[in-house]
Design a protein around this motif. Structure first.
Motif, short mmCIF file in Angstrom:
data_model
loop_
_atom_site.label_atom_id
_atom_site.label_comp_id
_atom_site.label_asym_id
_atom_site.label_seq_id
_atom_site.Cartn_x
_atom_site.Cartn_y
_atom_site.Cartn_z
N THR A 101 27.54 -35.63 20.51
CA THR A 101 27.86 -35.75 19.09
C THR A 101 27.67 -34.45 18.31
OG1 THR A 101 25.62 -36.40 18.49
CG2 THR A 101 27.12 -38.16 19.16
N ILE A 102 28.33 -34.39 17.17
CA ILE A 102 28.17 -33.25 16.28
C ILE A 102 26.74 -33.17 15.77
CG2 ILE A 102 28.89 -32.27 14.06
CD1 ILE A 102 31.68 -33.39 14.58
N LYS A 103 26.12 -34.33 15.53
CA LYS A 103 24.73 -34.33 15.08
C LYS A 103 23.82 -33.65 16.09
CE LYS A 103 20.96 -37.36 13.54
NZ LYS A 103 20.50 -38.76 13.37
N LYS A 104 24.05 -33.93 17.38
CA LYS A 104 23.25 -33.28 18.44
C LYS A 104 23.48 -31.77 18.44
CE LYS A 104 23.07 -37.23 21.64
NZ LYS A 104 23.52 -37.73 22.97
N GLY A 105 24.73 -31.36 18.23
CA GLY A 105 25.05 -29.94 18.21
C GLY A 105 24.38 -29.22 17.06
N LEU A 106 24.42 -29.84 15.89
CA LEU A 106 23.76 -29.25 14.73
C LEU A 106 22.25 -29.18 14.95
CD1 LEU A 106 25.72 -31.08 11.86
CD2 LEU A 106 25.86 -28.65 12.44
N GLN A 107 21.68 -30.25 15.50
CA GLN A 107 20.24 -30.28 15.74
C GLN A 107 19.81 -29.20 16.72
OE1 GLN A 107 17.92 -32.66 14.17
NE2 GLN A 107 16.71 -30.88 14.82
N GLU A 108 20.64 -28.98 17.75
CA GLU A 108 20.33 -27.94 18.73
C GLU A 108 20.21 -26.57 18.06
OE1 GLU A 108 22.52 -25.68 22.49
OE2 GLU A 108 23.04 -27.77 22.06
N LEU A 109 21.13 -26.28 17.16
CA LEU A 109 21.10 -24.99 16.47
C LEU A 109 19.94 -24.90 15.49
CD1 LEU A 109 24.93 -24.49 15.89
CD2 LEU A 109 23.47 -23.28 17.52
N VAL A 110 19.66 -26.01 14.81
CA VAL A 110 18.52 -26.02 13.88
C VAL A 110 17.22 -25.80 14.64
CG1 VAL A 110 17.14 -27.52 12.37
CG2 VAL A 110 19.63 -27.45 12.13
N ASP A 111 17.10 -26.41 15.82
CA ASP A 111 15.89 -26.26 16.63
C ASP A 111 15.72 -24.81 17.10
OD1 ASP A 111 15.37 -28.93 16.32
OD2 ASP A 111 16.14 -29.52 18.29
N GLU A 140 29.28 -34.84 6.13
CA GLU A 140 28.49 -36.07 6.03
C GLU A 140 27.14 -35.90 6.71
OE1 GLU A 140 30.87 -39.09 7.77
OE2 GLU A 140 32.21 -39.32 6.05
N LEU A 141 27.16 -35.33 7.91
CA LEU A 141 25.92 -35.16 8.67
C LEU A 141 24.98 -34.16 8.01
CD1 LEU A 141 27.42 -35.13 12.27
CD2 LEU A 141 25.89 -36.88 11.32
N ALA A 142 25.56 -33.07 7.48
CA ALA A 142 24.74 -32.06 6.82
C ALA A 142 24.05 -32.65 5.59
CB ALA A 142 25.60 -30.87 6.43
N ALA A 143 24.79 -33.43 4.81
CA ALA A 143 24.22 -34.02 3.60
C ALA A 143 23.12 -35.03 3.93
CB ALA A 143 25.32 -34.69 2.79
N ALA A 144 23.32 -35.79 5.01
CA ALA A 144 22.37 -36.85 5.34
C ALA A 144 21.17 -36.37 6.14
CB ALA A 144 23.10 -37.95 6.13
N HIS A 145 21.36 -35.36 7.00
CA HIS A 145 20.29 -34.99 7.93
C HIS A 145 19.88 -33.52 7.89
CE1 HIS A 145 20.82 -38.92 9.84
NE2 HIS A 145 22.13 -38.69 9.86
N PHE A 146 20.75 -32.66 7.39
CA PHE A 146 20.46 -31.22 7.40
C PHE A 146 20.79 -30.59 6.04
CE2 PHE A 146 22.08 -32.60 11.56
CZ PHE A 146 20.97 -32.36 12.37
N PRO A 147 20.18 -31.08 4.97
CA PRO A 147 20.54 -30.59 3.64
C PRO A 147 20.22 -29.11 3.42
CG PRO A 147 18.56 -31.95 3.54
CD PRO A 147 19.14 -32.12 4.92
#
Length: 345
Positions: A101-111, A140-147
């Motif tokens: 998922t895109i959420k996993k991809g964003l989280q990987e980079l944030v980590d 949507e994902l940025a607003a909800a989980h990675f503001p």
């Protein structure tokens, strides 16, 4: 720190009917893929398609499935690795649909410490059902989980000079020494209404093909048909193709609404009937070989051509994980880090 997120379409986890059904359900319930009211989409997808199509689609996936997994996933992972080798900032990979998922991809980079992320949809041309749905999902994902994240989008790259150079080179390599009569540029089709919905001029597009070639039309930034036509024109110019020896078509239509024409399968059949014996076909809407290129074109398309009397059907691979294509993607990232504009055609 900055990071890059490559995003492709996605794939079922396996070619088994249950996994294909799950994947198709997520994909086809996207309102930018099947853009009808929710009640109608539920009726069509959950009431009809998911009760009839998964078994047939699973058979198709089994024909093209690799030992390592889905070709699209494997090739995308190889591309990501090569892009990473060319950059000193983190590069992650995600899919719009499926388990990567895109959420996993964003989280990987944030980590990894990224606070600014550039998303690069792996689609050369813009479309509602590809680039737009990725952009919306990321927002949507940025607003909800990675503001805290700053997101930068990547525009369609169909006019980049380096992309056209690489695409043209890949075609030339396959055609070198090959005797062919016609080359077909086959793009994934979309319903005509998608083109109208993406028309920011609110009605300038008449779906007659003429406005695709008018210079300076503002709707071209979001017009899939224009971007496909211009991709063909630029590659043909680069390769020195003569008029009449190439054409643009659209594949993979679904349902009964009018889709972009001419259709690839009918064009293959028509040309075979007209006496074309040697055809080459390239699929520039895809950067990774997948079900639509490996099964629909390389298997079904070839079968149609041979049945109608054709003799030589050459399928040109997608750019996949070519080193020079990985460099194109790396160039996009480098331009972002130094705020440069790419060279275009």
């Amino acid at each position: 720190m900055k990071g890059i997120l490559l995003i492709n379409l996605g794939s079922p986890d396996s070619p088994e009917p249950k996994d294909v059904k799950k994947y198709l359900g997520e994909f086809l319930m996207d309102e930018r893929v099947i853009d009808v009211p929710l009640w109608a989409r539920n009726l069509l997808v959950k009431g009809i398609i998911l009760n009839t199509r998964p078994k047939a689609s699973a058979k198709a996936y089994k024909k093209i499935w690799w030992d390592e997994g889905s070709p699209l996933i494997v090739l995308s992972e190889r591309l990501q690795e090569k892009v990473q080798e060319k950059l000193d900032i983190p590069v992650a990979l995600a899919m719009r649909y499926g388990s990567m998922t895109i959420k996993k991809g964003l989280q990987e980079l944030v980590d990894k410490g990224c606070t600014e992320i550039k998303t690069i949809p792996l689609y050369p041309q813009f479309a509602m059902a590809t680039t737009e749905t990725i952009d919306v999902k990321v927002d949507e994902l940025a607003a909800a989980h990675f503001p805290q994240l700053k997101i930068t989008r990547t525009p369609a790259f169909y006019k980049r000079q380096d992309y056209i150079n690489v695409l043209s080179k890949s075609i030339a390599e396959q055609l070198d020494g090959l005797d062919y009569e016609h080359i077909l540029f086959s793009y994934h089709g979309v319903p005509e209404r998608h083109i109208r919905k993406s028309d920011i001029t609110n009605g300038n597009c008449k779906m007659d093909g003429k406005c695709c070639f008018k210079k300076g039309s503002p709707q071209h930034e979001f017009c899939y048909r224009h971007q496909c036509e211009i991709t063909t024109v630029n590659v043909a110019k680069k390769l020195g193709l003569k008029n009449g020896t190439y054409s643009t078509t659209f594949q993979s239509r679904l349902g009964f609404d009018p889709w972009l024409q001419p259709y690839t399968d009918r064009t293959i059949e028509r040309m075979g009937k007209e006496g074309i014996k040697k055809m080459a076909i390239v699929t520039p809407a895809f950067v990774s070989d997948c079900l639509e290129t490996l099964e629909e074109i390389a298997m079904e398309g070839e079968e149609i051509f041979h049945e109608i009397g054709g003799e030589q059907f050459t399928v040109i691979p997608c750019l996949n994980d070519r080193e020079d294509f990985a460099q194109v993607i790396a160039n996009m990232a480098k331009e972002w880090t130094v705020d440069e504009k790419p060279a275009t055609v």
